[in-house]
Design a protein around this motif. Structure first.
Motif, short mmCIF file in Angstrom:
data_model
loop_
_atom_site.label_atom_id
_atom_site.label_comp_id
_atom_site.label_asym_id
_atom_site.label_seq_id
_atom_site.Cartn_x
_atom_site.Cartn_y
_atom_site.Cartn_z
N GLY A 26 -26.78 24.45 -13.22
CA GLY A 26 -27.60 23.16 -13.82
C GLY A 26 -28.10 22.20 -12.70
O GLY A 26 -28.10 22.70 -11.54
N HIS A 27 -28.67 21.27 -12.97
CA HIS A 27 -29.25 20.22 -11.85
C HIS A 27 -28.03 19.58 -11.26
O HIS A 27 -27.48 18.89 -11.84
N GLY A 28 -27.89 20.25 -10.08
CA GLY A 28 -27.14 19.71 -9.13
C GLY A 28 -25.51 19.69 -9.72
O GLY A 28 -24.46 19.24 -9.39
N GLN A 29 -25.32 21.00 -10.33
CA GLN A 29 -24.01 21.30 -11.15
C GLN A 29 -22.82 21.82 -9.98
O GLN A 29 -23.40 22.70 -9.04
N THR A 141 -10.70 31.25 3.50
CA THR A 141 -9.53 32.24 3.15
C THR A 141 -8.34 31.53 2.62
O THR A 141 -7.93 30.61 3.43
N THR A 142 -7.49 31.85 1.73
CA THR A 142 -6.27 31.16 1.23
C THR A 142 -5.05 31.96 1.49
O THR A 142 -3.95 31.56 1.98
N VAL A 143 -5.15 33.25 1.19
CA VAL A 143 -4.29 34.24 1.51
C VAL A 143 -4.62 35.53 2.18
O VAL A 143 -5.33 36.27 1.68
N GLN A 144 -4.39 35.88 3.50
CA GLN A 144 -4.30 37.30 3.96
C GLN A 144 -3.30 38.07 3.36
O GLN A 144 -2.09 38.30 4.02
N ILE A 145 -3.65 38.99 2.51
CA ILE A 145 -2.91 39.81 1.69
C ILE A 145 -2.25 40.98 2.76
O ILE A 145 -1.20 41.32 2.66
N SER A 146 -3.40 41.50 3.47
CA SER A 146 -2.94 42.59 4.19
C SER A 146 -4.38 42.85 5.50
O SER A 146 -5.12 41.84 5.31
N ASP A 147 -4.27 43.71 6.07
CA ASP A 147 -5.43 43.92 7.06
C ASP A 147 -6.77 44.11 6.40
O ASP A 147 -7.79 43.85 6.82
N THR A 148 -6.70 44.48 5.03
CA THR A 148 -7.86 45.07 4.36
C THR A 148 -8.06 44.20 3.22
O THR A 148 -8.94 44.39 2.32
N GLN A 149 -7.16 43.24 2.67
CA GLN A 149 -7.17 42.68 1.57
C GLN A 149 -7.12 41.02 1.83
O GLN A 149 -5.99 40.62 2.76
N SER A 150 -7.84 40.12 0.96
CA SER A 150 -7.51 38.62 1.13
C SER A 150 -7.86 37.90 -0.03
O SER A 150 -8.55 38.63 -0.95
N LYS A 151 -7.63 36.72 -0.12
CA LYS A 151 -7.75 35.84 -1.49
C LYS A 151 -8.70 34.58 -0.74
O LYS A 151 -8.26 34.26 0.47
N PHE A 152 -9.40 34.08 -1.39
CA PHE A 152 -10.19 32.99 -1.03
C PHE A 152 -10.67 32.11 -2.07
O PHE A 152 -10.47 32.30 -3.37
N GLU A 153 -11.04 30.64 -1.77
CA GLU A 153 -11.42 29.63 -2.68
C GLU A 153 -12.74 29.34 -2.10
O GLU A 153 -13.19 29.49 -0.74
N PHE A 154 -13.74 28.93 -3.14
CA PHE A 154 -15.22 28.60 -2.73
C PHE A 154 -15.51 27.29 -3.53
O PHE A 154 -14.96 27.37 -4.84
N GLU A 155 -16.38 26.80 -3.10
CA GLU A 155 -17.11 25.68 -3.90
C GLU A 155 -18.68 25.57 -3.72
O GLU A 155 -18.96 26.15 -2.61
N GLY A 156 -19.31 25.07 -4.63
CA GLY A 156 -20.55 24.95 -4.07
C GLY A 156 -21.34 23.90 -5.37
O GLY A 156 -20.97 23.40 -6.05
N GLU A 157 -22.87 24.01 -5.00
CA GLU A 157 -23.73 23.22 -6.14
C GLU A 157 -24.64 23.82 -6.18
O GLU A 157 -25.56 24.75 -5.28
N THR A 158 -25.46 24.22 -7.48
CA THR A 158 -26.66 24.72 -7.61
C THR A 158 -27.48 23.97 -8.44
O THR A 158 -27.14 22.93 -9.10
N ILE A 159 -28.87 23.74 -7.89
CA ILE A 159 -29.83 22.91 -8.23
C ILE A 159 -31.14 23.61 -8.74
O ILE A 159 -31.48 24.79 -8.37
N LYS A 160 -31.48 23.28 -9.79
CA LYS A 160 -32.74 24.10 -10.64
C LYS A 160 -33.93 23.49 -9.69
O LYS A 160 -34.12 22.37 -9.14
N LYS A 161 -34.68 24.70 -9.32
CA LYS A 161 -35.79 24.62 -8.42
C LYS A 161 -37.08 23.54 -9.26
O LYS A 161 -37.10 23.82 -10.41
#
Length: 161
Positions: A26-29, A141-161
């Motif tokens: 969305g616009h600035g969603q 990254t929120t949890v380093q499960i192992s040397d090859t696996q992890s959990k993460f969080e993200f956030e962002g904003e999308t704007i229509k051009k």
């Protein structure tokens, strides 16, 4: 082993970069999500002053407030390069992620993370539903499960051009 753990952590952060495009339309969603990263290949290049670790990861991203017509979850592939100094300190990382969604639309993302393990991402380009949007945000990254696996969080904003 410690270097691989740091690389996986960064990989998770990289994975956070991709979901921002898919989840916001969305616009600035603004939106938030989480994901999981699993390294499918790891290579190390050792130099005099440090090590570069390169990982290819398969990821899973989920966001709860995806706009109509956008997939709620996706499974991108990412490439991650991590720099570590000769004493084992994490210097930073860069990543790129690619996605072909269930509708056949494509999107590319890139990101970077600093010594604290937190990072930023942005949409580079996309087709179909992604073509008319610009997106960017942050990840961690929120949890380093192992040397090859992890959990993460993200956030962002999308704007229509």
């Amino acid at each position: 082993m410690e270097i691989l753990v740091k690389l996986k952590f960064i990989g998770v952060l990289v994975g956070l970069l991709l979901p921002f495009i898919v989840s916001a339309a969305g616009h600035g969603q603004k939106w938030v999500g989480h994901g999981f990263s699993n390294a499918i290949s790891v290579k190390q290049t050792v130099g005099k002053g440090g090590v570069i670790i390169h990982q290819e990861t398969q990821e899973f991203w989920d966001w709860s407030n995806a706009p109509e017509a956008f997939p709620r979850a996706v499974a991108p592939t990412c490439s991650l390069s991590v720099a570590i100094d000769s004493t084992g300190n994490f210097l930073g990382a860069m990543t790129s992620c690619e996605l072909v969604d269930s509708d056949g639309d494509v999107v590319l993302f890139r990101g970077k993370a600093g010594p604290n393990g937190e990072g930023t991402w942005e949409q580079v380009t996309g087709s179909g539903k992604y073509a008319n949007y610009e997106a960017s945000g942050t990840f961690r990254t929120t949890v380093q499960i192992s040397d090859t696996q992890s959990k993460f969080e993200f956030e962002g904003e999308t704007i229509k051009k």
